[in-house]
Scaffold this active site. Structure first.
Site, PDB file in Angstrom:
ATOM      1  N   ASP A   1      27.171  38.134  57.620  1.00  0.00           N
ATOM      2  CA  ASP A   1      25.806  37.991  57.104  1.00  0.00           C
ATOM      3  C   ASP A   1      25.182  36.689  57.615  1.00  0.00           C
ATOM      4  O   ASP A   1      25.756  36.006  58.463  1.00  0.00           O
ATOM      5  CB  ASP A   1      25.805  38.053  55.569  1.00  0.00           C
ATOM      6  CG  ASP A   1      26.615  36.887  54.973  1.00  0.00           C
ATOM      7  OD1 ASP A   1      27.122  36.048  55.754  1.00  0.00           O
ATOM      8  OD2 ASP A   1      26.740  36.841  53.738  1.00  0.00           O
TER       9      ASP A   1
ATOM     10  N   ASP B   1      24.625  33.758  56.219  1.00  0.00           N
ATOM     11  CA  ASP B   1      25.363  32.515  56.002  1.00  0.00           C
ATOM     12  C   ASP B   1      26.555  32.407  56.936  1.00  0.00           C
ATOM     13  O   ASP B   1      26.863  31.331  57.457  1.00  0.00           O
ATOM     14  CB  ASP B   1      25.829  32.415  54.547  1.00  0.00           C
ATOM     15  CG  ASP B   1      24.686  32.011  53.620  1.00  0.00           C
ATOM     16  OD1 ASP B   1      23.646  31.554  54.146  1.00  0.00           O
ATOM     17  OD2 ASP B   1      24.835  32.170  52.397  1.00  0.00           O
TER      18      ASP B   1
ATOM     19  N   GLU C   1      35.704  31.428  56.010  1.00  0.00           N
ATOM     20  CA  GLU C   1      34.594  31.089  55.119  1.00  0.00           C
ATOM     21  C   GLU C   1      34.906  31.527  53.687  1.00  0.00           C
ATOM     22  O   GLU C   1      35.204  32.690  53.436  1.00  0.00           O
ATOM     23  CB  GLU C   1      33.328  31.799  55.606  1.00  0.00           C
ATOM     24  CG  GLU C   1      32.153  31.709  54.645  1.00  0.00           C
ATOM     25  CD  GLU C   1      31.014  32.643  55.042  1.00  0.00           C
ATOM     26  OE1 GLU C   1      29.948  32.545  54.451  1.00  0.00           O
ATOM     27  OE2 GLU C   1      31.215  33.462  55.960  1.00  0.00           O
TER      28      GLU C   1
ATOM     29  N   ASP D   1      31.847  35.829  57.134  1.00  0.00           N
ATOM     30  CA  ASP D   1      31.187  37.061  56.710  1.00  0.00           C
ATOM     31  C   ASP D   1      30.179  37.512  57.761  1.00  0.00           C
ATOM     32  O   ASP D   1      29.633  36.696  58.496  1.00  0.00           O
ATOM     33  CB  ASP D   1      30.446  36.845  55.389  1.00  0.00           C
ATOM     34  CG  ASP D   1      31.404  36.673  54.227  1.00  0.00           C
ATOM     35  OD1 ASP D   1      31.001  36.104  53.205  1.00  0.00           O
ATOM     36  OD2 ASP D   1      32.573  37.111  54.368  1.00  0.00           O
TER      37      ASP D   1
END
Ligand code: 0RA
Length: 638
Positions: free
Chosen positions: A504, A506, A429, A502
């Site tokens: 998180d 997203d 990503e 990541d």
């Protein structure tokens, strides 16, 4: 209503209100106050005369545009009745001219079929005219009544005598130019409409005379003994026909059906459908019935003549309509149109009627004209082959460009090994994490494909859109094994496909999307255990001389307990980009040290469900769901 002795009663007031409504909102009744609407006024009046022709009691209609833009429409129909209506106490003529939608519909023994009545009728034209005069010849007498802006200015007066055989109606009106501004009649537009009406109303003569000096006086008259048969010949006048036109007229359950058709050497399709002389540009049941009969009959005959091979598929509707010119005209007692604009015919009984008439006529024609039948079927076969070839070409282009391209995506940093069994692909990503991964990797066997965050947006648009996403196309070509039905695991270029995002929201979201994609289009890849999720650390804890990466909340708590009072620093990694290449290698990519979570088919199925649920268009609930489930989605191994 000066100097008249007309009664003011409840119904008069109602009528006045009706006319006022038309003047206030011409858009509702004639489509506005522009040039189109101006022509509409003429059509509304002519429609009434055409109704007389349809009833078989009128064969001449003359339309005259005078120098001063008054229009008069004269017919030799029965003449609008002038007697006093028993209930309403006013003349029938006045009711027709002042009651919205009344047309000729009131009273018994009116028309069987009619186009005009389903519009707004002559009363709306009356309301929108500075003045209108109606002259009726009936019972050997001539009557006249005058209106201004829809309001009667006189009684129906007898103004003369004529032969009892001379009957008919003349409506003369001057459009109100306080409403219709900067408009004028167009001779060609009117002529085109009258030509069509004359074709579908066989035997009637429609004459158009234009006396405006600016366009010099012009006159044209339409009369077609052949009706829609003439229409088809007219449409094909500049084309090369394959056979003589096929024609049928037939009454089926009260619906009068007329169909004329002729194939040409060309490729275009010209099929016009009329309902009660109105050109129904959006088609409807008559068109549907025609199309299905034509397709079925041509296929049947094709089989019978063995022009269609036994195992060959049927010709499609598109195939049998190439080069076709046809006119379908139906006369329906109670036409149901989709809207005021009368462009689509909805009566279901019409479908069957047209289907029956068309099948019969086409089958019969083919029986006696085998050569023409073969020519038409061959034309359909050619069309079918051309369509199949075009489809193949299209598919090939799509596959080439998107799915099976032999050129590897530009963003892919491939590994040097050509041995899939020891190669790995990291789908990473973000460009910055991609950069770190490229520097930190072992380039002999590790390839890196960075993804832009934009892949997220495709989720809203649905799964098929995913395939047109550039990032997804890059994944497909990097893997090399195609997708969907063409998927072939033998061509897989890497043994390990590792999703690295990541830790998180997203990141979780992108993982969900990718899992869904693989689940739907590359299931064997998951089943054979090729798909993994990388586990980057969440924390780095440094004490005196020692540092340790921690991969979960629990590990952190445990570590902090061990450290006790000692001094330490704690770094939380919010994204892969926060690690330098060496750190990324050490913690996440090095096969000797890293942890990978292998994706099972159950994990992917669950992600697929989550994904489907996230497809809802409301954003706030979606966001909430993503946030509260972010961890669940990520920890697919639990
Ligand atoms: C109402 C009833 C009948 C004919 C008409 C109206 C009629 C209206 C217009 C408008 C223009 N030309 C027209 N011609 C006739 C039926 C008359 C009967 O049954 O005798």
């Amino acid at each position: 209503m000066a100097d008249t002795n007309l009664k003011y009663d409840a119904s008069t007031i109602q009528v006045l209100e009706g006319l006022e409504a038309v003047r206030r909102r011409p858009g509702m009744y004639v489509g506005g106050t522009d040039t189109r609407a101006l022509h509409h006024l003429v059509y509304e009046v002519v429609d009434n005369s055409i109704d007389e022709a349809l009833a078989g009691v009128c064969d001449r209609i003359r339309v005259v545009i005078a120098k001063d833009r008054t229009v008069s429409v004269e017919d030799n129909g029965r003449g609008i009745p002038v007697g006093i209506h028993p209930q309403k106490g006013v003349s029938a003529l006045q009711l027709v001219l002042t009651t919205l939608h009344a047309g000729g519909k009131f009273g018994e023994g009116g028309y069987k079929v009619s186009g005009g009545l389903h519009g707004v009728g002559v009363s709306a034209v009356n309301a929108l005219s500075e003045w209108m005069e109606v002259t009726v010849r009936r019972d050997g007498k001539i009557y006249r009544q005058r209106y201004e802006r829809g309001i009667p200015q006189t009684e129906v007066e007898q103004i003369g005598k004529t032969s009892p055989k001379d009957t008919g109606t003349t409506v003369t009106f001057r459009y109100d130019d306080t409403l219709f501004k900067n408009v004028d009649f167009n001779f060609e537009t009117l002529a085109q409409r009258f030509r069509e009406m004359a074709f579908v109303t066989r035997g009637v003569t429609i004459e158009l005379i234009d006396l405006r000096p600016e366009t010099f006086p012009r006159r044209i008259a339409f009369h077609f003994e052949g009706g829609i048969l003439s229409f088809v010949r007219y449409l094909n006048r500049n084309r090369t026909p394959l056979h003589k036109p096929i024609y049928v007229e037939k009454a089926v359950d009260g619906v009068i059906v007329e169909v004329a058709l002729q194939y040409t050497t060309g490729y275009s399709e010209t099929v016009l459908a009329f309902a009660n002389t109105i050109n129904t540009v959006d088609g409807g049941m008559h068109l549907t019935g025609f199309r299905s009969a034509l397709t079925r009959t041509i296929n049947d005959v094709g089989r019978k003549l063995s022009a269609l091979k036994e195992n060959a598929p049927n010709l499609s509707g598109d195939d049998v309509r190439e080069g076709l010119t046809a006119v379908i005209s139906v006369k329906v007692p109670d036409p149901q149109f989709e809207s005021q604009t009368k462009v689509k015919l909805m009566n279901p009984e019409v479908k069957w009627a047209v289907e029956a008439a068309t099948s019969e006529a086409v089958a019969e024609f083919f029986e006696t004209n085998t050569r023409a039948a073969r020519a038409i079927i061959n034309k359909g076969l050619t069309a079918s082959k051309a369509r199949a070839a075009a489809r193949k070409a299209r598919e090939l282009v799509i596959r080439k460009s998107a799915l099976e391209s032999m050129t590897l995506p530009g963003k892919l940093a491939d590994c040097s090994s050509r041995d899939p069994s020891r190669s790995e692909l990291f789908i990473v990503e973000g460009d910055s994490a991609g950069g770190s991964a490229k520097q930190g990797r072992d380039r002999h066997f590790q390839a890196i494909l960075p993804l832009r965050g934009k892949i997220l947006n495709t989720e809203r648009a649905g799964l098929n859109k995913i395939l047109s996403n550039k990032e997804v196309q890059a994944i497909i070509s990097a893997l090399g094994c195609g997708i969907g039905e063409q998927f072939n695991l033998d061509n897989l270029r890497y043994n390990h496909i590792i999703i690295m995002t990541d830790a998180d929201v997203d990141g979780a979201h992108i993982t969900t999307l990718l899992l869904t994609f693989f689940f739907r289009y590359m299931q064997p890849l998951i089943e054979q255990g090729h798909l993994y999720i990388a586990q980057p650390p969440l924390y780095l804890v440094k004490t005196r001389g020692k540092s340790k990466y921690l991969y979960s909340e629990e590990e952190l708590q445990q570590m902090l307990a061990e450290i006790g009072d000692q001094k330490y620093t704690l770094q939380r990694y919010k994204g892969l980009g926060e690690m330098n290449p060496q750190q990324l290698w050490d913690t996440t990519m090095d096969p000797q040290q890293r942890t990978l979570v292998q994706v099972t088919i159950e994990d992917a199925a669950e992600a697929d469900q989550v994904f489907s649920m996230l497809m809802g268009s409301e954003v706030p609930p979606r966001r909430r769901f993503i946030q509260s489930h972010a961890r669940e989605v990520q920890n697919l191994d639990v």
